[in-house]
Enzyme design. Structure first.
Site, PDB file in Angstrom:
ATOM      1  N   GLU A   1       1.606  -0.584  -5.190  1.00  0.00           N
ATOM      2  CA  GLU A   1       0.584   0.420  -5.450  1.00  0.00           C
ATOM      3  C   GLU A   1       1.314   1.763  -5.431  1.00  0.00           C
ATOM      4  O   GLU A   1       1.580   2.320  -4.376  1.00  0.00           O
ATOM      5  CB  GLU A   1      -0.514   0.406  -4.386  1.00  0.00           C
ATOM      6  CG  GLU A   1      -1.633   1.376  -4.733  1.00  0.00           C
ATOM      7  CD  GLU A   1      -2.223   2.123  -3.537  1.00  0.00           C
ATOM      8  OE1 GLU A   1      -3.331   2.656  -3.664  1.00  0.00           O
ATOM      9  OE2 GLU A   1      -1.564   2.192  -2.486  1.00  0.00           O
TER      10      GLU A   1
ATOM     11  N   ASP B   1       0.830  -1.192   0.000  1.00  0.00           N
ATOM     12  CA  ASP B   1       0.000   0.000   0.000  1.00  0.00           C
ATOM     13  C   ASP B   1       0.873   1.255   0.000  1.00  0.00           C
ATOM     14  O   ASP B   1       1.874   1.333   0.721  1.00  0.00           O
ATOM     15  CB  ASP B   1      -0.901  -0.015   1.239  1.00  0.00           C
ATOM     16  CG  ASP B   1      -1.899   1.102   1.264  1.00  0.00           C
ATOM     17  OD1 ASP B   1      -2.729   1.172   0.345  1.00  0.00           O
ATOM     18  OD2 ASP B   1      -1.859   1.920   2.210  1.00  0.00           O
TER      19      ASP B   1
END
Length: 606
Positions: A319, A237
């Protein structure tokens, strides 16, 4: 052939379509992540086993057969760690435990075992940019004095001004408002009063200081904890956000989702001010001083060494909302991560030239570092593409990946689903890896008319509703059309409300129905595997290379054609259609000619 039909600039009776403009060469690299189709499970919304209205790990385990039948290779699980759930689990309080909402560590082990027995690999989410404010480290930091080792794990700074009452810089939270929160006054405060801590997201998500060796060591241990339990990889993330620029300078770009789109929030638009109005010492870079700093790559090289020490070809997925694409490619160099989501493809307008351009740039850039391109159209942070693509007038569509407001122009569900299916077949025919978001195989739209009092996204609440948030794409899945809660669990409870249209799109209502979205996905994934498209090559088909409304490429022995124009496109006579995103029409001759209508993709051989 009528005057409104289009045909290739070759003999329509040809049995072979030339494709001489090679963009990408076929790969013989057998590593699974190079061509895998990976299905994202958002645990709280996939399946509920105990009836409390919240999805859980046993619910996922019970539904893994759906993924096998669909034909995917792996599953990515969004966070299920112990958390106060201020940001749906992306505020982690303990990286080595499962939140009771979702089950136990034993449930996680059972899920891994069942997935592996079914031939599915499992990727788990890792959230390294920040922790929850309930994490033991942050609680220790609050209890410790300024300058202590406990506080050095996070980004604490004195404020500006005579009393330190002004935040350390002008950064804004992605969820709205300042990216800094000041601690309450205490006897340990210095002359500038209590310090501030950085949180690029919610105030309950303090950013870690990745210049601290303890932070680096801790996360390498977290990697090993889950690798030892058998996970096959990690989706990272905010992979571009761990390292901040030295001195934490002000920035001239936009960070707040309120001021721009979700894409702007993560990549920025710089400068937001005219150059003449930018104060001295202000950062004007595209990605900003809080994102895409060169120091992140040292971290991922260390992580790669951790994963490479394990058998089984484990992978790291970034990401990273960064631009230009050459910056993104740095995350997937041979000694760093294995995949990085291609958000440029997700954000591309539904126009043939734009789609061709992003495909070429993506493949050429990733080929330059020896990495696969990782295609994606939807996830838990963006409007589902069945809704995002449902605007006949592009001016009515949400900018970038901003949400669709209930009081705004609403998408046409028929147009949106037709284009979404066409876009998916265009994506699945491309070489490389592909990610699917749970429910897209059912053609689910966003719940754009969700009542405000049901919304839970912190971006909605921190902005007073100015940012509509991401709840619309996170609604619990419909499994059984005539069951309470559409079969999400054994009760009617669902943590977010479901729109009535989900009943008509439930999995059981589409199973075995020829032409349904679910069966179209199954057919496409089976054909992709049979023809080796993930490892294939890509060359533009000469006959359509200059057509303004057609994207047509050859991958191995399959031609993928998407018609984005208003008029039908004719395939060569005798073309054998393998998969179609929507109905096509063929004449009744012995060697039929197929008409491909607008917003339709076909895979065929000729």
């Amino acid at each position: 052939m009528t005057s409104t039909d289009h045909a290739p600039d070759t003999d329509p009776s040809t049995t072979e379509l030339r494709a001489t403009t090679l963009v990408h060469a076929a790969s013989s690299d057998p590593r699974w992540w190079r061509d895998a189709v990976i299905y994202q499970v958002y645990p709280r919304s996939f399946a509920d086993a105990d009836g409390d209205g919240m999805g859980d790990l046993p619910g996922i385990t019970a539904r893994l057969d759906h993924l096998v039948d669909l034909g995917v290779d792996a599953v990515w699980l969004s966070p299920f760690y112990r958390s106060p759930q201020k940001d749906a689990g992306y505020d982690v309080a303990d990286y080595r435990d499962v939140d009771p909402l979702f089950g136990t560590l034993e449930d996680a082990d059972a899920l891994l075992a069942r997935a592996h027995a079914l031939g599915l690999r499992v990727i788990v989410d890792l959230v390294p940019n920040h922790t929850s404010d309930q994490h033991a480290w942050f609680r220790a930091a609050l209890a410790a004095a300024p300058g202590s080792p406990e506080r050095a794990r996070y980004v604490f700074r004195d404020g500006k001004g005579a009393t330190g009452s002004v935040p350390p810089n002008n950064w804004q939270s992605i969820f709205g408002g300042p990216a800094w929160t000041r601690l309450p006054a205490s006897d340990d405060d210095g002359p500038l009063g209590p310090p501030w801590y950085l949180h690029l997201f919610d105030s309950s998500q303090p950013d870690l200081d990745w210049s601290n060796p303890q932070v680096r060591s801790e996360f390498e241990d977290v990697l090993r904890f889950w690798l030892d339990r058998g996970v096959d990889g990690f989706r990272v993330d905010v992979a571009h956000g761990l390292v901040k620029a030295e001195g934490l300078p002000d920035w001239a770009g936009k960070v707040s989702m309120v001021e721009g789109t979700h894409h702007d929030a993560r990549t920025g638009t710089a400068p937001a001010l005219p150059a003449a109005d930018v104060p001295p010492g202000t950062d004007t870079s595209v990605n900003g001083p809080m994102f895409d700093q060169d120091g992140v790559h040292e971290i991922y090289r260390d992580w790669r060494r951790v994963l490479d020490a394990y058998a089984g070809d484990r992978c790291l997925v970034a990401e990273a909302w960064v631009e230009p694409m050459e910056r993104l490619a740095r995350y997937v160099r041979p000694d760093e991560m294995h995949q990085a989501f291609n958000f440029a493809f997700l954000l591309a307008p539904w126009e043939a030239p734009a789609l061709r351009d992003v495909v070429v740039e993506s493949l050429e850039t990733s080929d330059g570092v020896g990495a696969p391109t990782t295609w994606v159209l939807s996830n838990h942070d963006v409007v589902r593409h069945a809704s995002r693509m449902g605007f006949a007038d592009p001016a009515d569509a949400p900018e970038g990946t901003a949400g669709i407001r209930p009081d705004g122009v609403q998408p046409d569900p028929v147009l949106g689903l037709r284009r979404a299916r066409a876009a998916t077949l265009l994506l699945l025919g491309l070489p490389g890896s592909a990610y699917l978001y749970q429910g897209e195989e059912l053609g689910l739209p966003d719940f754009t008319n969700m009542p405000d009092d049901a919304r839970q996204d912190p971006s909605f609440h921190r902005t007073g509703g100015a940012d509509i948030g991401r709840d619309g794409c996170r609604v619990p899945l419909p499994w059984v059309a005539d069951a309470p809660g559409f079969g999400f669990g054994p009760s009617a409870a669902t943590w977010l409300p479901q729109p009535e249209v989900y009943g008509t799109l439930a999995a059981d209502a589409q199973t075995g129905v020829r032409g349904s979205t679910l069966e179209t996905y199954r057919a496409a994934l089976a054909a992709r595997r049979e023809h080796g498209l993930g490892h294939g090559d890509l060359a533009w088909v000469d006959a359509w290379a200059c057509w303004p409304d057609v994207v047509a490429y050859r991958n191995g022995d399959v031609v993928v054609l998407t018609n984005l124009g208003a008029e039908p496109v004719l395939l060569p006579r005798g073309a054998h259609v393998l998969v179609e995103s929507g109905p096509t029409v063929a004449d009744r001759s012995s060697r039929p000619q197929v008409r491909v209508p607008t917003d339709t993709t076909v895979w065929f051989q000729a």
